[in-house]
Motif scaffolding. Structure first.
Motif, mmCIF file in Angstrom:
data_model
loop_
_atom_site.group_PDB
_atom_site.id
_atom_site.type_symbol
_atom_site.label_atom_id
_atom_site.label_comp_id
_atom_site.label_asym_id
_atom_site.label_seq_id
_atom_site.Cartn_x
_atom_site.Cartn_y
_atom_site.Cartn_z
ATOM 1 N N LEU A 7 0.883 -1.176 -0.046
ATOM 2 C CA LEU A 7 -0.013 -0.115 -0.169
ATOM 3 C C LEU A 7 0.908 1.297 0.131
ATOM 4 O O LEU A 7 0.284 2.508 -0.537
ATOM 5 N N GLY A 8 2.004 1.181 0.600
ATOM 6 C CA GLY A 8 3.028 2.311 0.568
ATOM 7 C C GLY A 8 3.324 2.929 -0.750
ATOM 8 O O GLY A 8 3.768 3.952 -0.861
ATOM 9 N N PHE A 9 3.040 1.915 -1.747
ATOM 10 C CA PHE A 9 3.908 2.319 -3.030
ATOM 11 C C PHE A 9 2.725 2.711 -3.818
ATOM 12 O O PHE A 9 2.932 3.264 -5.063
ATOM 13 N N ILE A 10 1.411 2.751 -3.515
ATOM 14 C CA ILE A 10 0.277 3.550 -4.127
ATOM 15 C C ILE A 10 0.617 5.228 -4.442
ATOM 16 O O ILE A 10 0.917 5.571 -3.514
ATOM 17 N N GLY A 11 0.360 5.445 -5.679
ATOM 18 C CA GLY A 11 1.001 6.772 -5.992
ATOM 19 C C GLY A 11 2.528 7.062 -6.385
ATOM 20 O O GLY A 11 2.800 7.962 -6.982
ATOM 21 N N HIS A 12 3.328 5.910 -6.257
ATOM 22 C CA HIS A 12 4.527 5.854 -6.543
ATOM 23 C C HIS A 12 5.178 4.698 -7.259
ATOM 24 O O HIS A 12 6.187 4.502 -7.701
ATOM 25 N N TYR A 13 3.994 3.757 -7.472
ATOM 26 C CA TYR A 13 4.391 2.410 -8.120
ATOM 27 C C TYR A 13 5.012 2.617 -9.702
ATOM 28 O O TYR A 13 5.923 2.049 -10.105
ATOM 29 N N HIS A 14 4.461 3.498 -10.217
ATOM 30 C CA HIS A 14 4.905 4.091 -11.700
ATOM 31 C C HIS A 14 6.258 4.221 -11.597
ATOM 32 O O HIS A 14 7.231 3.824 -12.481
ATOM 33 N N VAL A 15 6.954 5.164 -10.489
ATOM 34 C CA VAL A 15 8.219 5.288 -10.523
ATOM 35 C C VAL A 15 9.204 3.978 -10.232
ATOM 36 O O VAL A 15 10.197 3.828 -10.716
ATOM 37 N N LEU A 16 8.595 3.002 -9.451
ATOM 38 C CA LEU A 16 9.360 2.089 -8.984
ATOM 39 C C LEU A 16 9.452 0.999 -10.117
ATOM 40 O O LEU A 16 10.637 0.491 -10.421
#
Length: 82
Positions: free
Chosen positions: A36-45
């Motif tokens: 859940l912590g990666f929601i909003g940043h998943y595309h960067v990851l």
């Protein structure tokens, strides 16, 4: 969150984070909160050569709700960039 992204995009620490999702000793709630912590940043990851390894593990672990959240957020961000 920036520290977690930095760790996920580092050669050594990305391996540790990827194993976190496979570990039977890590509670399910902790794994879910991690993804859940990666929601909003998943595309960067997943756009990063090293971070994509962690992104793949997150995707493999995620239930359908989490997958929908991760992918819809990435679509919103990519359409805003256009």
């Amino acid at each position: 969150m920036d520290e977690l992204l930095t760790m996920a995009r580092h050669v050594t620490s990305s391996r540790v984070l990827a194993v976190l999702l496979d570990s039977p000793t890590v509670p399910i709630k902790a794994k879910r909160n991690f993804v859940l912590g990666f929601i909003g940043h998943y595309h960067v990851l997943v756009d990063d050569r090293i971070g994509s390894r962690v992104g793949e593990r997150c995707w493999a672990y995620a239930d359908p709700y989490l997958k929908a959240s991760l992918s819809s957020n990435a679509r919103l961000i990519s359409s805003a960039d256009s």
